[in-house]
Design an enzyme around this catalytic site. Structure first.
Site, mmCIF file in Angstrom:
data_model
loop_
_atom_site.group_PDB
_atom_site.id
_atom_site.type_symbol
_atom_site.label_atom_id
_atom_site.label_comp_id
_atom_site.label_asym_id
_atom_site.label_seq_id
_atom_site.Cartn_x
_atom_site.Cartn_y
_atom_site.Cartn_z
ATOM 1 N N CYS A 23 32.650 97.221 3.067
ATOM 2 C CA CYS A 23 32.020 97.299 4.418
ATOM 3 C C CYS A 23 31.515 96.342 5.255
ATOM 4 O O CYS A 23 31.318 95.006 4.781
ATOM 5 C CB CYS A 23 31.105 98.431 3.989
ATOM 6 N N CYS A 26 28.740 94.403 3.145
ATOM 7 C CA CYS A 26 29.478 93.312 2.251
ATOM 8 C C CYS A 26 29.483 92.054 3.081
ATOM 9 O O CYS A 26 29.350 90.973 2.770
ATOM 10 C CB CYS A 26 30.746 93.906 1.923
ATOM 11 N N CYS A 90 46.443 54.219 -17.356
ATOM 12 C CA CYS A 90 45.279 54.108 -18.040
ATOM 13 C C CYS A 90 44.323 55.025 -17.486
ATOM 14 O O CYS A 90 44.424 55.899 -16.725
ATOM 15 C CB CYS A 90 44.682 52.381 -17.618
ATOM 16 N N ASP A 515 31.716 90.676 -36.725
ATOM 17 C CA ASP A 515 31.485 92.076 -36.510
ATOM 18 C C ASP A 515 32.096 92.596 -37.980
ATOM 19 O O ASP A 515 32.668 92.051 -38.766
ATOM 20 C CB ASP A 515 32.447 92.300 -35.460
ATOM 21 N N ASP A 714 37.109 91.676 -33.501
ATOM 22 C CA ASP A 714 38.635 91.800 -33.175
ATOM 23 C C ASP A 714 38.813 93.087 -32.391
ATOM 24 O O ASP A 714 39.750 93.261 -31.990
ATOM 25 C CB ASP A 714 39.160 92.398 -34.647
ATOM 26 N N ASP A 718 34.370 94.493 -28.741
ATOM 27 C CA ASP A 718 33.827 93.196 -28.935
ATOM 28 C C ASP A 718 34.040 92.018 -28.021
ATOM 29 O O ASP A 718 33.449 90.969 -28.083
ATOM 30 C CB ASP A 718 34.388 92.439 -30.441
#
Length: 842
Positions: A23, A26, A90, A515, A714, A718
């Protein structure tokens, strides 16, 4: 106009795409945020086109504008492009190309890698024409080549072909230069070493004829094999942006030009200074070509890991077509195709086994040499090798989506990335070549003014020696070659670094936070204990309980059903099934009333479980969850179900402790269960009863006091913690979301990979520091020697020929040191229980 802007400066406009605006408010918020950026003259945001037009008063700072837009709560889409760059030699070349690319409107960031001869460019999506980037690279004096990501293998092949052609040209040029330089070197140096030879040459050939012969040979070397240095070095000098080629051109040309004057116009030079240095100019060209050849060969070896990964891909596949299996090219395999794999075949693409069984060697993804059993429903990975049996499977991922293709992309990304430590090198090399030219000029003037006679000769020789010895090749190669070899070796032992920052950060980790479910443990509950009350038969009780639990979706129920089926028990028909949330379940099985649940459920039914009190306590101490079952109103059994700790977890935690690290566990389990697991495994810190969205706060708490934390997980839940930790490590057998959020991926799903990743990080960073020390110490110590500071003390001077040899040696040393990482051995390997956890590294 913005208060930060400069009214007198020229205005430069640049567009920025913006995602998330809905809008007019924003628009206002974004405009206000951009206007506060230093150097912004004005900003106009368009909601319809979802873009911002920003006017800069002076040098644009697109990264600051992007940060401002993100601070306002919106996003700026960016795209990454990889470009091969021909002609870099280089570290100063690297710096020059980066500055040229970053100056292109719309480019946010550019990272140039000398070892891979490529640039990774991050730019505003759709706002930066690639032609503008190519033009900037060409203007800097180099040639861009686009990398086609859709056909990574093909682009790698073409890259190898280009390297092969350059290697052939270098061999040819070196052969010509050596053949023509050798007579000059032997006759000139021989004359100095053997007076009789000098006398014979003067009497039979004559000094002028000898000089003319040297002139012809040295000129062919200078402008034949040596022309490559002029093509790059002279334009760089004209742009006032000298590079290594410029140093070689200035040094060798000065020696050659002085010799030409001494040969054809000796009266121009002061008395006593008529000397020729054809051997110096020719030997400089020859030795530097030798160094380039050795560098090119070593650079090719640094990318061997990628070549080996490419070589793992199958070339064809046996696919079912019209009811029979036929061989087709790998590119023709589509998702959903049914494929057949015979003994000894490579598995062509990723998929799920439909029929048959075999053992498959998955060392390429796990680093473990023991073949893995595969049967119906098992996942197979493209590039792995089938051993004994045969099977059919359905393709689930093909082409760029296969795990092997993803691994190759990750390794290429890591090899092309820059470490934070490289920032120091970039700052130094930005001024290094101009500083060397200034040092050579000062050396010439100092010897010309204060040196002994012939002053011009001393001034020339020492200035040339400074120009030649100070080439920053070794500086430019010190970091990227170690990264390439280190990340390639990591991939071979099942550790994938997704970026260079993780490679540097991991060595400084103080706390490894794990975990629990799926990381410390298998992530799948299994029945571990079954204690039957007097008067009941074990098999009968398990069959009855499993029949009831088969009606439940709970993981604990699935574990009991799986245990019954493994024992070959037949489950009876179930009637009147009832589930009481939070308590348990009950049903009638073959006419017998069976109730299964926690102690509170049986108490609610009026059945006492005190007879199993001691057994239940033992189960609790081992972090097992006790359940009870009653049959026809009588207590029949106590069952323990737990998520078992992975076999290598205790060994991995011991290994982490031996490295001096603290180990923490983050889990949603109740504190008593968590403490029991921690005591069993020797974990130092426990953060228990954490909700799925609370793992980020847990990581923040562990980082208190400035500790560096690596989080290992995993699951989908997480992902935020993996992103928040200093280093996120994903178990490769976990979810794609977790892997995408991590900095490091352990392909084996084994915690021992954490130890190996940290050890490899330390080895690689140590190797980089050795390289940088050599590169800087070499230049810092030998430039003054080349300038002649030791001459008043010991009469020592460094000839341009020795300087050229030393310069080539420095780059070869750095590359050779990086290659030692190929011999890195994983310090932690799975061993039998009770065996030592750390194997000695080579």
């Amino acid at each position: 106009m913005n208060a930060h802007s400069n009214p007198g400066a020229a205005t430069i406009r640049q567009g920025f795409p913006i995602v998330g605006m809905t809008c007019a408010s924003c628009v206002r918020r974004v405009e206000k945020s951009i206007a506060n950026v230093t150097g912004v003259a004005s900003a106009s945001v368009n909601l319809a086109t979802e873009s911002a037009e920003v006017a800069f008063s002076g040098q644009p700072n697109p990264m600051a504008v992007v940060a401002a837009i993100k601070d306002a709560g919106y996003d700026v889409p960016a795209e990454s492009t990889e470009i091969q760059i021909v002609g870099m030699s280089c570290a100063s070349c690297v710096r020059r190309v980066e500055l040229a690319i970053v100056a292109v409107p719309g480019v946010l960031k550019a990272s140039v890698n000398l070892a891979t001869e490529s640039a990774t460019v991050e730019s505003l999506a759709g706002m930066t024409p690639l032609a503008a980037i190519d033009a900037a690279i060409r203007k800097a004096g180099y040639e861009p080549r686009r990398v086609d990501e859709a056909s990574g293998a093909a682009s790698t092949d073409s890259r190898e072909e280009a390297r092969g052609r350059e290697l052939s040209r270098l061999k040819r040029d070196l052969g010509i230069a050596a053949a023509l330089t050798l007579p000059i070197f032997v006759l000139e140096m021989g004359s100095h070493a053997i007076p009789a030879l000098h006398h014979w040459l003067l009497m039979n050939v004559g000094q002028q004829a000898l000089y003319i012969a040297f002139f012809i040979l040295a000129t062919i070397v200078q402008f034949g094999p040596g022309l490559r240095f002029y093509k790059k070095g002279v334009p760089a000098l004209l742009r006032l942006a000298p590079d290594m080629n410029s140093l070689v051109v200035l040094g060798s040309s000065a020696a050659w030009a002085y010799s030409v004057v001494a040969t054809f116009a000796p009266w121009v030079l002061p008395a006593g200074t008529v000397n020729v240095y054809y051997e110096a100019s020719a030997v400089i060209i020859t030795l530097i070509l030798l160094g380039r050849l050795l560098e090119a060969k070593a650079k090719g070896r640094t990318s061997e890991a990628i070549k080996r990964l490419m070589g793992l891909q199958a070339k064809s596949a046996r696919v079912e077509r019209n009811g029979e299996f036929v061989d087709v090219a790998l590119e023709e395999v589509a998702v959903g195709d049914v494929l057949q794999v015979r003994p000894g075949d490579k598995v062509p693409v990723d998929g799920i086994v439909l029929s048959g069984s075999s053992f498959v060697d998955e060392a390429m993804i796990s680093g473990e040499p023991v073949p893995v059993s595969k049967g119906e429903g098992a996942e197979v990975v493209g590039g792995t090798i089938n051993k004994t049996g045969s099977f059919t499977y359905r393709a689930t991922k093909v082409g760029a989506d296969t795990l092997l293709a993803q691994i190759i992309r990750m390794v290429e990304t890591a090899q092309g990335s820059k470490l934070p430590i490289q920032a120091l090198v970039d700052k130094v090399t930005a001024w290094f070549v101009p500083a060397v030219m200034a040092a050579a000029t000062l050396t010439f003037l100092a010897w010309l003014t204060f040196g002994p006679e012939p002053a011009v000769t001393f001034a020339l020789v020492n200035a040339v020696a400074v120009l030649i010895i100070a080439c920053p090749c070794a500086m430019g190669l010190a970091t990227p070659t170690s990264i390439m070899v280190g990340t390639g070796r990591a991939a071979e032992i099942g550790v994938l670094f997704r970026n260079g920052e993780a490679l540097q950060s991991l060595k400084s980790v103080e706390v490894v936070a794990l975990d629990k479910t799926g990381t410390l443990t298998a992530g799948k509950p299994v029945m571990t204990d079954l204690e039957v009350a007097g008067g009941f038969d074990r098999a009968e009780v398990l069959a009855l309980v499993a029949a009831v639990e088969a009606q439940s979706e709970h993981p604990v129920a699935a574990a009991i059903v799986a245990a019954a089926r493994e024992e070959g028990l037949v489950l009876g028909a179930v009637d009147a099934f009832e589930a009481v949330p939070g308590f348990g379940v009950s049903a009638v099985v073959d006419g017998r009333r069976v109730a299964v649940g926690a102690d509170r459920y049986l108490s609610r039914l009026g059945i006492e479980v005190a007879v199993f009190a001691d057994i239940a306590a033992q189960m609790g101490r081992k972090a097992k969850t006790p359940l009870y079952a009653a049959i026809d109103g009588k207590l029949a059994v106590a069952i323990a179900v737990s998520d078992p700790v992975k076999p290598t977890t205790p060994q991995a935690i011991r290994a982490l402790h031996e490295m001096g690290l603290k180990v923490a566990m983050i889990t949603g389990d109740n504190r008593r269960t968590a403490e029991a697991i921690a005591a069993q495994l020797g974990i130092d810190e426990v953060v228990a009863e954490v909700l799925p969205d609370g793992k980020v706060d847990a990581v923040k708490r562990l980082r208190a006091g400035g500790r560096t934390v690596a989080f290992v997980g995993d699951g989908i839940n997480d992902a935020p913690a993996l992103a928040k930790a200093d280093v996120g490590v994903a178990i490769g057998t976990g979810t794609d979301v977790a892997i995408e959020s991590a900095d490091v991926v352990l392909m084996s799903g084994d915690l021992l990979g954490v130890t190996n990743a940290i050890a490899l990080s330390k080895a690689t960073i140590g190797n980089i520091r050795q390289n940088l020390f050599w590169a800087f110490a070499y230049n810092a110590s030998l430039i003054p020697v080349a300038a002649g500071v030791l001459y008043p003390v010991s009469g020592t001077l460094l000839s341009p020929m020795l300087a050229a040899g030393a310069m080539a040696l420095s780059s070869v040393f750095v590359l050779g040191n990086a290659m030692r990482l190929k011999r890195f051995q994983a310090p932690a390997r799975a061993v039998a229980a009770g065996a030592p956890s750390l194997a000695p590294a080579e």
